[in-house]
Design an enzyme around this catalytic site. Structure first.
Site, short mmCIF file in Angstrom:
data_model
loop_
_atom_site.label_atom_id
_atom_site.label_comp_id
_atom_site.label_asym_id
_atom_site.label_seq_id
_atom_site.Cartn_x
_atom_site.Cartn_y
_atom_site.Cartn_z
N TYR A 71 5.73 -55.51 35.16
CA TYR A 71 5.99 -55.19 33.76
C TYR A 71 6.45 -56.42 32.97
O TYR A 71 7.10 -56.30 31.93
CB TYR A 71 7.03 -54.08 33.64
CG TYR A 71 6.55 -52.77 34.20
CD1 TYR A 71 5.84 -51.87 33.41
CD2 TYR A 71 6.77 -52.43 35.53
CE1 TYR A 71 5.37 -50.67 33.93
CE2 TYR A 71 6.31 -51.23 36.07
CZ TYR A 71 5.61 -50.37 35.25
OH TYR A 71 5.15 -49.17 35.76
N SER A 72 6.09 -57.59 33.45
CA SER A 72 6.60 -58.83 32.86
C SER A 72 6.05 -59.08 31.46
O SER A 72 4.84 -59.23 31.26
CB SER A 72 6.22 -60.01 33.77
OG SER A 72 6.47 -61.23 33.14
N ASN A 73 6.96 -59.18 30.48
CA ASN A 73 6.56 -59.59 29.14
C ASN A 73 6.09 -61.04 29.13
O ASN A 73 5.25 -61.43 28.33
CB ASN A 73 7.74 -59.43 28.16
CG ASN A 73 8.03 -57.98 27.85
OD1 ASN A 73 7.15 -57.12 27.93
ND2 ASN A 73 9.27 -57.69 27.51
N HIS A 74 6.66 -61.84 30.04
CA HIS A 74 6.25 -63.24 30.13
C HIS A 74 4.80 -63.37 30.56
O HIS A 74 4.06 -64.21 30.01
CB HIS A 74 7.17 -63.98 31.11
CG HIS A 74 6.68 -65.34 31.48
ND1 HIS A 74 6.64 -66.38 30.59
CD2 HIS A 74 6.17 -65.82 32.65
CE1 HIS A 74 6.15 -67.45 31.19
NE2 HIS A 74 5.85 -67.13 32.43
N LEU A 75 4.36 -62.58 31.52
CA LEU A 75 2.95 -62.62 31.91
C LEU A 75 2.06 -62.27 30.72
O LEU A 75 1.03 -62.92 30.48
CB LEU A 75 2.69 -61.65 33.06
CG LEU A 75 3.15 -62.05 34.47
CD1 LEU A 75 2.75 -60.97 35.47
CD2 LEU A 75 2.57 -63.39 34.89
#
Length: 297
Positions: A71-75
């Site tokens: 669920y990474s916003n960074h990805l």
């Protein structure tokens, strides 16, 4: 020539949130709408990525590799940045069991933006800082020659971008608060604030591991850690990406009060923590509290 997407952007808006839960305690609440700083790379993601993206382009790299959970916003931000700049992106994702499942909404967005996803075991992911393990992971992902961006985007270059956020907020609040994942935004923010201001970080992960990470990042970026920040632990609601019913209800109520879309993984935890701390008397009367809205749903 600087790519248009990487040129400095105007300061994001700063607005007052009239909220009786703060006003009753003599605290003024401001919201730094950093979710509006870029149409596709909101808030701290743009501030942390932009210096790294400039470095990648200056080095002649045409591929990025980075790391994150499901669920990474960074990805998501890295995938979008790659699309905007015409760079290939590879995401090394924690959890090899996810490879056999349908992609969640977050990873679906990454794939739609052209990111190639490579799933690894959780044990290997935990050891990615070890040079031998990292080399093996990059080779298996076909990214040995890619420009590496660390998990969460937090490295000394990223801190220079986040220090600009602190400089934008000089004089705007006695306490400037931000949600923390890897700690890079807080580390840079604190370095940019004016004397007399302090930064408060609200970790969204349990574990109490961020303090040495932030000190290490500040030392690498600025030569020494600053003394103007603290962490408010205990507001993670069970861990990263955990949104229990109580937090969901708080976020929905905040949205209805202020007409602000509240991102659940970071921003909701920040705002809930500040509300709880204010009602507990953690901030003296007369305090101006500035909350950084780092992302949007």
């Amino acid at each position: 020539m600087t790519h248009p997407e990487l040129r400095p952007r105007p300061p994001s808006p700063l607005v007052e949130a009239a909220d009786e839960r703060f006003g009753a305690r003599g605290v003024r609440l401001l919201l730094k709408r950093d979710d509006l700083v870029h149409p596709e790379l909101p808030g701290n993601k743009w501030r942390k990525l932009a210096p790294n993206l400039r470095a990648a382009l200056e080095a002649g790299r045409d591929r990025l590799v980075t790391f994150g959970g499901a669920y990474s916003n960074h990805l998501r931000a890295t995938a979008a940045a790659g699309r905007l700049l015409g760079l290939e992106t590879v995401g090394i994702v924690r959890g090899d069991e996810l490879a056999d499942r349908p992609l969640n909404d977050s990873l679906t967005r990454c794939a739609a933006d052209g990111m190639r996803l490579h799933f690894v075991t959780r044990s290997d992911y935990r050891r990615k800082a070890e040079p031998e393990v990292l080399a093996r992971l990059l080779a298996a992902a076909g990214a040995a020659d890619a420009y590496p961006v660390p998990e969460g985007g937090s490295n000394p270059l990223a801190l220079t971008g986040c220090a600009e956020l602190g400089r934008e907020l000089r004089g705007a609040g006695d306490v400037v608060a931000v949600a923390c994942g890897t700690g890079g935004t807080l580390a840079g923010l604190a370095a940019g604030l004016a004397p007399g201001q302090r930064a408060l970080g609200v970790p969204v992960l349990a574990g109490g591991f961020l303090e040495p990470e932030i000190r290490s990042l500040q030392t690498a970026a600025f030569g020494a850690p600053t003394a103007n920040w603290t962490l408010a632990e205990g507001h993670d609601h069970g861990g990263y990406a955990r949104v229990p019913a109580s937090l969901e209800a708080f976020a929905a109520d905040f949205e209805s009060r202020h007409g602000l879309p509240v991102e659940r993984i970071y921003v909701a935890k920040l705002l809930q923590a500040l509300t709880t701390l204010t009602q507990a008397g953690a901030f003296p009367r007369g305090t101006t509290l500035t909350a950084i809205v780092t992302g949007r749903p």
